[in-house]
Design an enzyme around this catalytic site. Structure first.
Site, PDB file in Angstrom:
ATOM      1  N   ILE A  93     -31.128  14.430  32.614  1.00 34.73           N
ATOM      2  CA  ILE A  93     -32.322  13.894  33.052  1.00 34.73           C
ATOM      3  C   ILE A  93     -33.262  14.875  32.875  1.00 34.73           C
ATOM      4  O   ILE A  93     -33.130  15.928  33.543  1.00 34.73           O
ATOM      5  CB  ILE A  93     -31.989  13.195  34.372  1.00 34.73           C
ATOM      6  CG1 ILE A  93     -31.004  12.292  34.448  1.00 34.73           C
ATOM      7  CG2 ILE A  93     -33.365  12.731  35.102  1.00 34.73           C
ATOM      8  CD1 ILE A  93     -30.509  11.626  35.705  1.00 34.73           C
ATOM      9  N   HIS A 110     -33.477   5.211  21.922  1.00 34.03           N
ATOM     10  CA  HIS A 110     -32.319   4.711  22.477  1.00 34.03           C
ATOM     11  C   HIS A 110     -31.984   3.696  21.776  1.00 34.03           C
ATOM     12  O   HIS A 110     -32.620   2.794  20.961  1.00 34.03           O
ATOM     13  CB  HIS A 110     -33.100   4.131  23.783  1.00 34.03           C
ATOM     14  CG  HIS A 110     -31.988   3.448  24.911  1.00 34.03           C
ATOM     15  ND1 HIS A 110     -31.145   4.112  25.561  1.00 34.03           N
ATOM     16  CD2 HIS A 110     -31.773   2.165  24.875  1.00 34.03           C
ATOM     17  CE1 HIS A 110     -30.301   3.494  26.138  1.00 34.03           C
ATOM     18  NE2 HIS A 110     -30.797   2.175  25.909  1.00 34.03           N
ATOM     19  N   THR A 173     -27.581   3.301  11.936  1.00 36.23           N
ATOM     20  CA  THR A 173     -28.053   3.573  10.658  1.00 36.23           C
ATOM     21  C   THR A 173     -29.568   3.210  10.642  1.00 36.23           C
ATOM     22  O   THR A 173     -30.235   3.918   9.827  1.00 36.23           O
ATOM     23  CB  THR A 173     -27.378   2.618   9.408  1.00 36.23           C
ATOM     24  OG1 THR A 173     -27.734   1.246   9.988  1.00 36.23           O
ATOM     25  CG2 THR A 173     -25.902   2.740   9.399  1.00 36.23           C
ATOM     26  N   GLU A 175     -31.452   3.771  13.459  1.00 34.20           N
ATOM     27  CA  GLU A 175     -31.838   4.911  14.140  1.00 34.20           C
ATOM     28  C   GLU A 175     -32.403   6.183  13.221  1.00 34.20           C
ATOM     29  O   GLU A 175     -33.373   6.625  13.227  1.00 34.20           O
ATOM     30  CB  GLU A 175     -30.845   5.546  14.999  1.00 34.20           C
ATOM     31  CG  GLU A 175     -30.579   4.771  16.305  1.00 34.20           C
ATOM     32  CD  GLU A 175     -29.555   5.424  17.387  1.00 34.20           C
ATOM     33  OE1 GLU A 175     -29.993   6.348  17.668  1.00 34.20           O
ATOM     34  OE2 GLU A 175     -28.671   4.927  17.618  1.00 34.20           O
TER      35      GLU A 175
HETATM   36  C1  GRF Z   1     -27.861   7.854  19.702  1.00 31.75           C
HETATM   37  O1  GRF Z   1     -27.255   6.357  19.503  1.00 31.75           O
HETATM   38  C2  GRF Z   1     -28.985   7.904  20.521  1.00 31.75           C
HETATM   39  O2  GRF Z   1     -29.856   6.694  20.323  1.00 31.75           O
HETATM   40  C3  GRF Z   1     -28.678   7.955  21.743  1.00 31.75           C
HETATM   41  O3  GRF Z   1     -27.516   9.075  21.771  1.00 31.75           O
HETATM   42  C4  GRF Z   1     -27.109   8.768  20.395  1.00 31.75           C
HETATM   43  C5  GRF Z   1     -27.067  10.248  19.927  1.00 31.75           C
HETATM   44  O4  GRF Z   1     -26.372  10.383  18.491  1.00 31.75           O
HETATM   45  N1  GRF Z   1     -29.597   8.475  22.801  1.00 31.75           N
HETATM   46  P1  GRF Z   1     -26.440  11.656  17.786  1.00 31.75           P
HETATM   47  O5  GRF Z   1     -26.115  12.765  18.657  1.00 31.75           O
HETATM   48  O6  GRF Z   1     -27.930  11.585  17.264  1.00 31.75           O
HETATM   49  O7  GRF Z   1     -25.532  11.448  16.491  1.00 31.75           O
END
Ligand code: GRF
Length: 206
Positions: A93, A110, A173, A175
């Site tokens: 946080i 997110h 994918t 993200e």
């Molecule tokens: C991702 O799903 C992100 O959206 C969330 O935590 C995960 C992190 O994955 N906040 P990574 O460490 O980027 O592989």
């Protein structure tokens, strides 16, 4: 000059990897100046090292409280001329010390279509709720958990029989496409904050 990014990552770092890969392209308007982790053994740090990017482990145990940790974090980022911070799987946080220092210059990703399913276990929340689509959101960081102004979103279908893991993989994918897209929009000066809305200018700074 390319925008200097600071990336905050606590774990696996696949979003960091997507950002590093985007930055390796000659036309991408940003570069990763430093990757910070709160966990010494975060695989994200190995990814940064492999890309020749500076890494920094800030151990929470070295600080009396959240505010002093964040004061050090802000100092380290500012020292390196970071213009945009990307929280990419950052599990700590962040206090108002950080939020105030980087308001409008810090983003988080997110894995849900916010404002649905903020906080922990978003895929479990989505499956338990029975939604038919989920997705990912990149938003500016504010004082809340996953509450800041939304920059970009993308949807994926929820399939019958999905588990947390299969849904997470499908969302991941998108993200990996979304985070570089949001960074590019910011770096090109195409994002304008009006109240809690982010206006995306298709034309660029012009
Ligand atoms: C991702 O799903 C992100 O959206 C969330 O935590 C995960 C992190 O994955 N906040 P990574 O460490 O980027 O592989």
């Amino acid at each position: 000059m390319r925008l200097a990014l600071g990336v905050l990552a606590s774990g696996r770092g696949s979003n960091l990897q997507a950002i590093l890969d985007a930055c390796a392209r000659p036309d991408f308007p940003a570069r990763v100046a430093v990757v910070v982790s709160d966990r010494e053994r975060a695989p994200a740090l190995d990814r940064a090292r492999a890309a020749g990017v500076e890494t920094l482990w800030l151990n929470p145990k070295d600080f009396a409280d959240r505010e002093s940790y964040d004061t050090a974090l802000v100092r380290e980022l500012e020292t390196r001329g970071v213009g945009l911070v990307c929280q990419a799987g950052w599990m700590r946080i962040l206090s108002t010390v950080y939020v105030r220092a980087f308001r409008g210059r810090a983003m988080n990703i997110h894995p849900s279509l916010l404002p649905a399913f903020p906080g922990l276990h978003p895929h479990r929340q989505a499956l338990d709720h029975g939604v038919k689509v989920s997705g990912a959101t990149v938003h500016f960081t504010d004082e809340g958990v996953d509450t800041g102004p939304i920059i970009v979103q993308a949807a994926v279908p929820v399939e019958p029989g999905d588990t947390d893991d299969t849904l997470a993989a499908r969302v991941l994918t998108v993200e990996h496409r979304l985070y570089p897209e949001a960074i590019r929009l910011f770096a090109e000066g195409r994002l304008r904050l009006v109240g809690r809305k982010v206006i995306v200018n298709p034309e660029g700074r012009g």
